[in-house]
Scaffold this active site. Structure first.
Site, PDB file in Angstrom:
ATOM      1  N   ASP A  63      -9.178  15.100 -11.924  1.00 17.29           N
ATOM      2  CA  ASP A  63     -10.240  13.852 -10.798  1.00 17.29           C
ATOM      3  C   ASP A  63     -10.181  12.620 -11.829  1.00 17.29           C
ATOM      4  OD1 ASP A  63     -11.988  12.378 -10.312  1.00 17.29           O
ATOM      5  OD2 ASP A  63     -14.288  14.155 -10.405  1.00 17.29           O
ATOM      6  N   TYR A 160     -13.172  -2.900  -1.504  1.00 21.86           N
ATOM      7  CA  TYR A 160     -11.328  -1.913  -1.922  1.00 21.86           C
ATOM      8  C   TYR A 160     -10.388  -3.417  -3.007  1.00 21.86           C
ATOM      9  CZ  TYR A 160      -7.077  -0.819  -1.711  1.00 21.86           C
ATOM     10  OH  TYR A 160      -5.996  -0.152  -1.280  1.00 21.86           O
ATOM     11  N   LYS A 164      -8.852  -3.990  -6.493  1.00 18.47           N
ATOM     12  CA  LYS A 164      -7.829  -3.955  -6.899  1.00 18.47           C
ATOM     13  C   LYS A 164      -7.161  -5.186  -7.331  1.00 18.47           C
ATOM     14  CE  LYS A 164      -6.260   0.102  -5.180  1.00 18.47           C
ATOM     15  NZ  LYS A 164      -5.363   0.694  -5.624  1.00 18.47           N
ATOM     16  N   THR A 195       0.533   5.906   5.274  1.00 21.26           N
ATOM     17  CA  THR A 195      -0.074   7.386   4.517  1.00 21.26           C
ATOM     18  C   THR A 195      -0.988   7.382   5.413  1.00 21.26           C
ATOM     19  OG1 THR A 195      -0.895   5.973   3.284  1.00 21.26           O
ATOM     20  CG2 THR A 195       1.147   6.346   2.000  1.00 21.26           C
TER      21      THR A 195
END
Ligand code: NAD
Length: 261
Positions: A63, A160, A164, A195
């Site tokens: 993790d 997000y 990044k 993906t």
């Protein structure tokens, strides 16, 4: 020549997707790979695929948000193969919500996995990577998986994108801190890649399996297609390899040209 021959790699999020393909590609090029992920069945299946292809790999449950879990991954790499030369900080999560809908829990989850996970992996693997670099003139390498959304803003996934963007600059600071200590560090910025996470990105734009949405997203990439995990894995292997010995603190966009405009 195998460009990562004899090197030992940890790939976080190595069970599937971009990390899965990066682990397979590194092994194909001669690395011994620790496939590290929360997903045990998928991780073990990826290890089996690597071994079936003649490569060397082991699964470790990791993790990335947990320091002890990283310590265990480094210990496993040491006892199985003798250390760590390559770290691919790939594990990530995606929550496509505008700022007005993002909860503090969403924010904390994105920061914890996408940013703190990269920080912890770097901090905890670095001592072992510096030690290995003492006996290897080409040194060690960290490859951080950021995103095209780490180079430009995102309407669909602003937090997000923020994480990044953080990975992009953490990469450059890591490169500076470790430049004279035997570790290079670079970031890879994928466009939309096919993906499970790529599927979530498509879903955020329309119905799952909607060919019109896929076609529109493909068309938004100047090269006219959605990317494959192999597109990213090729960049990962290059930056991890001694071919990239004079490259550190760089960002490699593997995005079909989407951030060129
Ligand atoms: N797919 C895309 O379009 C795309 C685009 C740009 C960037 N990326 C980035 O590439 C990386 C890989 O994405 P992907 O598309 O392969 O996603 P994916 O969801 O298919 O795979 C991510 C992997 O990370 C693992 N993971 C998640 N949280 C974890 C944790 N706390 N500890 C350990 N492992 C954990 C998951 O179990 C999974 O195996 C991510 O960092 C992602 O943000 C993906």
């Amino acid at each position: 020549m195998n460009r990562v021959d004899g090197k030992i790699a940890i790939v976080s999020g190595g069970a599937r997707g971009i990390g899965g393909e990066s682990a397979r590609r590194l092994a194909e090029h001669g690395a011994q790979v620790i496939v590290a992920d929360l997903l045990e069945a998928e991780g073990e299946a990826n290890v089996a695929a690597i071994r079936d292809a003649g490569g060397e790999a082991q699964f470790v449950r990791l993790d990335v948000t947990d320091a002890q879990s990283w310590e265990a991954a480094v210990a496993a790499a040491r006892s199985a193969y003798g250390g760590v030369d390559i770290l691919v900080n790939n594990a990530g999560v995606y929550i496509p919500k505008p700022i007005l809908e993002t909860t503090q829990e969403d924010f904390a989850k994105l920061v914890s996995v996408n940013l703190e996970g990269v920080f912890l992996g770097t901090k905890i693997c670095a001592p072992e990577m510096m030690r290995r670099a003492e006996s290897n003139p080409a040194g060690s390498a960290i490859v951080n998986i950021s995103s095209a959304a780490g180079l430009v803003g995102s309407r669909n996934a602003p937090i997000y994108s923020m994480t990044k963007g953080g990975v992009r600059l953490l990469t450059k600071s890591t490169a500076l801190e470790f430049a004279r200590r035997g570790i290079r560090c670079n970031s890879v910025h994928p466009g939309l890649i096919d993906t499970p996470m790529g599927g979530m990105v498509l879903n955020a734009r329309g119905e799952e399996g909607n060919n019109a949405v896929r076609a529109a997203v493909a068309n938004a990439h100047p090269l006219g297609r959605i990317g494959e995990p192999t597109d990213i894995a090729a960049g990962v292997v290059f930056l991890a390899s001694d071919d990239a010995a004079f490259i550190t603190g760089a960002e490699l966009a593997v995005d079909g040209g989407v951030t060129a405009a």
